[in-house]
Each structure stands twice: as C-alpha cells, then as structure tokens.
Design a protein around this motif. Sequence first.
Motif, PDB file in Angstrom:
ATOM      1  N   ILE A   1       0.839  -1.199   0.000  1.00  0.00           N
ATOM      2  CA  ILE A   1       0.000   0.000   0.000  1.00  0.00           C
ATOM      3  C   ILE A   1       0.874   1.249   0.000  1.00  0.00           C
ATOM      4  N   ASP A   2       0.808   1.971  -1.105  1.00  0.00           N
ATOM      5  CA  ASP A   2       1.455   3.262  -1.257  1.00  0.00           C
ATOM      6  C   ASP A   2       0.344   4.293  -1.436  1.00  0.00           C
ATOM      7  N   LYS A   3      -0.014   4.969  -0.352  1.00  0.00           N
ATOM      8  CA  LYS A   3      -1.161   5.872  -0.388  1.00  0.00           C
ATOM      9  C   LYS A   3      -0.953   7.013  -1.362  1.00  0.00           C
ATOM     10  N   ALA A   4       0.264   7.510  -1.456  1.00  0.00           N
ATOM     11  CA  ALA A   4       0.530   8.630  -2.360  1.00  0.00           C
ATOM     12  C   ALA A   4       0.333   8.202  -3.817  1.00  0.00           C
ATOM     13  N   PHE A   5       0.818   6.996  -4.147  1.00  0.00           N
ATOM     14  CA  PHE A   5       0.636   6.510  -5.513  1.00  0.00           C
ATOM     15  C   PHE A   5      -0.840   6.311  -5.820  1.00  0.00           C
ATOM     16  N   LEU A   6      -1.571   5.703  -4.907  1.00  0.00           N
ATOM     17  CA  LEU A   6      -3.003   5.489  -5.113  1.00  0.00           C
ATOM     18  C   LEU A   6      -3.717   6.819  -5.326  1.00  0.00           C
ATOM     19  N   ARG A   7      -3.401   7.799  -4.512  1.00  0.00           N
ATOM     20  CA  ARG A   7      -4.016   9.123  -4.670  1.00  0.00           C
ATOM     21  C   ARG A   7      -3.693   9.710  -6.037  1.00  0.00           C
ATOM     22  N   ASP A   8      -2.424   9.615  -6.443  1.00  0.00           N
ATOM     23  CA  ASP A   8      -2.000  10.240  -7.707  1.00  0.00           C
ATOM     24  C   ASP A   8      -2.619   9.547  -8.912  1.00  0.00           C
TER      25      ASP A   8
ATOM     26  N   SER B   1      -4.414  -9.667  -1.815  1.00  0.00           N
ATOM     27  CA  SER B   1      -4.301  -8.252  -2.173  1.00  0.00           C
ATOM     28  C   SER B   1      -5.125  -7.385  -1.225  1.00  0.00           C
ATOM     29  N   PRO B   2      -4.834  -6.076  -1.147  1.00  0.00           N
ATOM     30  CA  PRO B   2      -5.616  -5.192  -0.290  1.00  0.00           C
ATOM     31  C   PRO B   2      -7.088  -5.182  -0.677  1.00  0.00           C
ATOM     32  N   ASP B   3      -7.932  -4.875   0.303  1.00  0.00           N
ATOM     33  CA  ASP B   3      -9.373  -4.910   0.105  1.00  0.00           C
ATOM     34  C   ASP B   3      -9.839  -3.826  -0.855  1.00  0.00           C
ATOM     35  N   GLY B   4     -10.623  -4.218  -1.860  1.00  0.00           N
ATOM     36  CA  GLY B   4     -11.054  -3.285  -2.893  1.00  0.00           C
ATOM     37  C   GLY B   4     -12.004  -2.220  -2.408  1.00  0.00           C
ATOM     38  N   PHE B   5     -12.894  -2.557  -1.489  1.00  0.00           N
ATOM     39  CA  PHE B   5     -13.827  -1.552  -0.994  1.00  0.00           C
ATOM     40  C   PHE B   5     -13.092  -0.476  -0.192  1.00  0.00           C
TER      41      PHE B   5
ATOM     42  N   SER C   1     -12.880   3.505  -1.158  1.00  0.00           N
ATOM     43  CA  SER C   1     -13.232   4.547  -0.196  1.00  0.00           C
ATOM     44  C   SER C   1     -12.156   5.617  -0.123  1.00  0.00           C
ATOM     45  N   TYR C   2     -10.888   5.186  -0.070  1.00  0.00           N
ATOM     46  CA  TYR C   2      -9.787   6.146   0.003  1.00  0.00           C
ATOM     47  C   TYR C   2      -9.680   6.946  -1.283  1.00  0.00           C
TER      48      TYR C   2
END
Length: 366
Positions: free
Chosen positions: A30-37, A58-62, A66-67
């Motif tokens: 989980i790379d929050k910055a990448f997901l946001r970008d 893998s991380p949860d899709g829901f 949400s993020y």
Amino acid sequence: MPIHFIGLISTRPATELSGGNFFEPANHPIDKAFLRDIARAHDQGDFDRVLIGYSAGSPDGFGIASYAAAHTEKLNFLVAHRPGFVAPTLAARTAATLDHFTQGRIAVHTITGGSDADQQRDGDWTEKDARYQRTDEYLDIVRKTWTSPDPFDYEGQFYRVKQAFSEVKPFQQPHIPLYFGGSSEPAIQVGAKHADVFMLFGEPVAAIRERITEVRAAALPYGRFPEFSVSLRPILGATETQAWARAHDFLERIVALRGGQRLATVQPQAVGAQRLLKFAADGEIHDQRLWTAIAAATGAGGNSTCLVGTPEQVAESLLSYYEVGVKTILIRGFEPLQDAIDYGRDLIPLVRAEVARRDRQSVAVA
C-alpha cells in the motif's frame, strides 16, 4: 450512444515490467501517495470509472475505493469482488453503504475465479463449475438484498437465508451496476443472467462480435440486454515506428525478467487466458495493431493484448470495437501513472469526439 472508459488503479506501481502485476502480493502493498496520484490522473483524464482488482492476498477493494473516492471528484469505481468468501447479504450491505458515502460512484465486478490455486489461498476448494453455480445464487441474494422492500427467504444449494433484509439500499436505483467477467460456458450463462455489463478480454474484433452474439442469445430468455466491455493495453507513440519500438522494448524487459522465455510454459486454467494464447499462437498481430506477444510471454495473465500505434491509430482500432457493439473500453498501460495521463490527454478525447460526431450524424439522418 456515448462510449465509456474504464482505467485501473492499485495501491502500488507494479506491472509486468517490474516482474509482477497489480494483483500479486508485495512487500509494500500500500502506497497511499501513488493510489491518490493515479486515481486523480484518471479523474482528470476523463475516465468514467476505474477497476480495482482482486486476488487472494491483495488489499481490500472496498477500502481502496473509499480512500480513492475521498481524493477524487467525479471518478466512479468498479470494485472486483469474488463470491464465496463473505455472505452475500454482507457484501450487498457493504457495497450499498459505500455507494451512499460516494453518492453513487460504486459498481461491482463479479469474478468467480479461474485459478484453483488462487481460490485455495482463501480456503476455497470448490470446483470451477460449482463456483459458477454458487455465483448464480450469490448474485440472486445480492440483488434481492439491494431491492427487496421486505424480508425474504432464499434456499439454494450453496446459500440459505431466512428473513434477510437490509436497511441500507443502494444510492443508485434500482441497484448498483453489476459487471461480470468470464469466458467459459458456465460464465456466459451466469453472466448473461446477471450482468449489466459483460466484460471481455481484448480479442480480435471478429471474435468479440461472436462473443457478443453468444452472450446476447444467452441473456434473451431472462429478458435481459447487457452491455459489453473490452479490456486492452494501448502502447502509444508519437509515430507508429516509435510506438512499436516502445512495445518491443516492453517485451524485451518482460522476457528478461522471465529468464529469457518468450512463451509461457504453464497452461492457464482460465478459459479467457486460454483464448488469448490461442490467438497469440495464430499470429502475433491481428486487425493491424492488436499485438499478442506480451500475452504469449506472460501466459495471458489478466488483460494482456495490446493496441500499438499513434493515438489516432489506436483510436481507430478502439472505434472498431465500438462498431460491433462494445460501449465500454477498459484501458491500462505498462507504465500505469504516465500512461493514464497520456490516455486522458491524447487518446480518450479522440474517441469521444468521433463517437459524438457519429451520434450527431445518426440523429440528423433520423
């Protein structure tokens, strides 16, 4: 009729070029910055929706949806969901709740699962054909949970509920859109019954036309008329020569990561992957620019057939699918963030403009 574009987001920038893909486990998943970008790149690039993939581990899709929804304005989210691991009533309430928090930006992509090994990682030892029977019951209950104004009973081979009811109904009415993927005969039968959008891998246009005819025929007894999506990997260049140079560079890097092997040695279980490998064996290029070499090298893991060319050439190829009845296109690249930006700037506007022109022309003729 308008055309819709789906991208793909994940929590890390992994693809076949890094020796993996979006869906495989990682040390830092989980790379929050990448997901946001990457979510914002799709939002700003005029994508209608993005797929959030699923695999065991893998991380949860829901949670991802949400993020990402909190960091975007209008982007919709297609959450891949595998039946059999949580109760359908709970899945229905989870999706409906998120649908409210996002004000109707959620859809669910049902993937029954084509790999016994991946199913078994989550403790599922059900055989493939039985999994589709289970999916059929699962989606019956999900839809009833979303739509029934009163408590209901259901008794099937895999699920039995008594007086099931959800206080939370979807924000979208009558229910959250259901997408469905699969290429086997059981997949076609179950998907034809339940899917609002039936998703197909990127096969030659003639084959896609045949698949559409097949699914439509299976859907008729249910009085249903699903729409269709095709998933492709555009590789763009300022010139056709540059696009093909980039494509072959990607292939060489992928082959190097696989120890020099240009053909996958393991036959996949999933029928969709088997079909892509069959097309690859028939020829490296179909329809002028549908390129199968990466599918062949990777065992057609996920959508892996490419369209190679300039934005104008790839737009023309995408329109060929539109002409045979495909109204949704899923596109993702090998350099995820930059490709999403490039698609939004160079490719999507061309396709949308031509579809709009054709719509205006048909109205004028009518």
